[in-house]
Design a protein around this motif. Sequence first.
Motif, mmCIF file in Angstrom:
data_model
loop_
_atom_site.group_PDB
_atom_site.id
_atom_site.type_symbol
_atom_site.label_atom_id
_atom_site.label_comp_id
_atom_site.label_asym_id
_atom_site.label_seq_id
_atom_site.Cartn_x
_atom_site.Cartn_y
_atom_site.Cartn_z
ATOM 1 N N SER A 193 0.817 -1.209 0.000
ATOM 2 C CA SER A 193 0.000 0.000 0.000
ATOM 3 C C SER A 193 0.852 1.261 0.000
ATOM 4 O O SER A 193 0.511 2.229 -0.676
ATOM 5 C CB SER A 193 -1.010 -0.056 1.141
ATOM 6 N N LEU A 194 1.986 1.262 0.689
ATOM 7 C CA LEU A 194 2.881 2.422 0.646
ATOM 8 C C LEU A 194 3.405 2.664 -0.769
ATOM 9 O O LEU A 194 3.493 3.807 -1.224
ATOM 10 C CB LEU A 194 4.060 2.240 1.600
ATOM 11 N N CYS A 195 3.756 1.585 -1.451
ATOM 12 C CA CYS A 195 4.292 1.723 -2.812
ATOM 13 C C CYS A 195 3.259 2.304 -3.767
ATOM 14 O O CYS A 195 3.606 3.051 -4.682
ATOM 15 C CB CYS A 195 4.795 0.377 -3.319
ATOM 16 N N ILE A 196 1.998 1.984 -3.543
ATOM 17 C CA ILE A 196 0.939 2.521 -4.405
ATOM 18 C C ILE A 196 0.614 3.960 -3.991
ATOM 19 O O ILE A 196 0.553 4.856 -4.830
ATOM 20 C CB ILE A 196 -0.308 1.613 -4.350
ATOM 21 N N GLU A 197 0.442 4.190 -2.694
ATOM 22 C CA GLU A 197 0.062 5.521 -2.199
ATOM 23 C C GLU A 197 1.147 6.571 -2.436
ATOM 24 O O GLU A 197 0.848 7.728 -2.721
ATOM 25 C CB GLU A 197 -0.226 5.468 -0.695
#
Length: 150
Positions: free
Chosen positions: A50-54
Amino acid sequence: MSRRKERELVFKVLFAHEFNPIPLSEQLEFLAEDVENKKRITPYVRKLASLCIEKKDEFDGRIKPKLINWDFERVAVVDRILLRMALAEFLYFEDIPPEVTIDEMIELGKKYGAPKSGRFINGILDSIFKDLKAEKKIKKSGRGLITKIK
């Protein structure tokens, strides 16, 4: 499950997301339909993916200046994903030593990327890490986290 296997799962999820950008929750639900995969979707996997997407735009903004004479869009998808994963670990996982992050991304680059992906990833991450360290953005705590990278 080992961290390496978790990173590999995150890589695969992000690779799929690159070509079919459905919400991460849906991708993980689809994976979880398989009982074996369900066990593999750990809090670490969820957080890293999720960090990589956000933070994709923020991470890309750190990567682009390091690409001397190279257009970001020409960088292999595999390499871009691994660089983003490393940035997420550098900045948001206080318990993971930067050296481990770099080594793991190099290994994944060698496994899934082009023949020179490992060297490319190493050079970019080393440069980004030095910048982050100089900016005092690297905050690590726990055993074995005193870094020797200068």
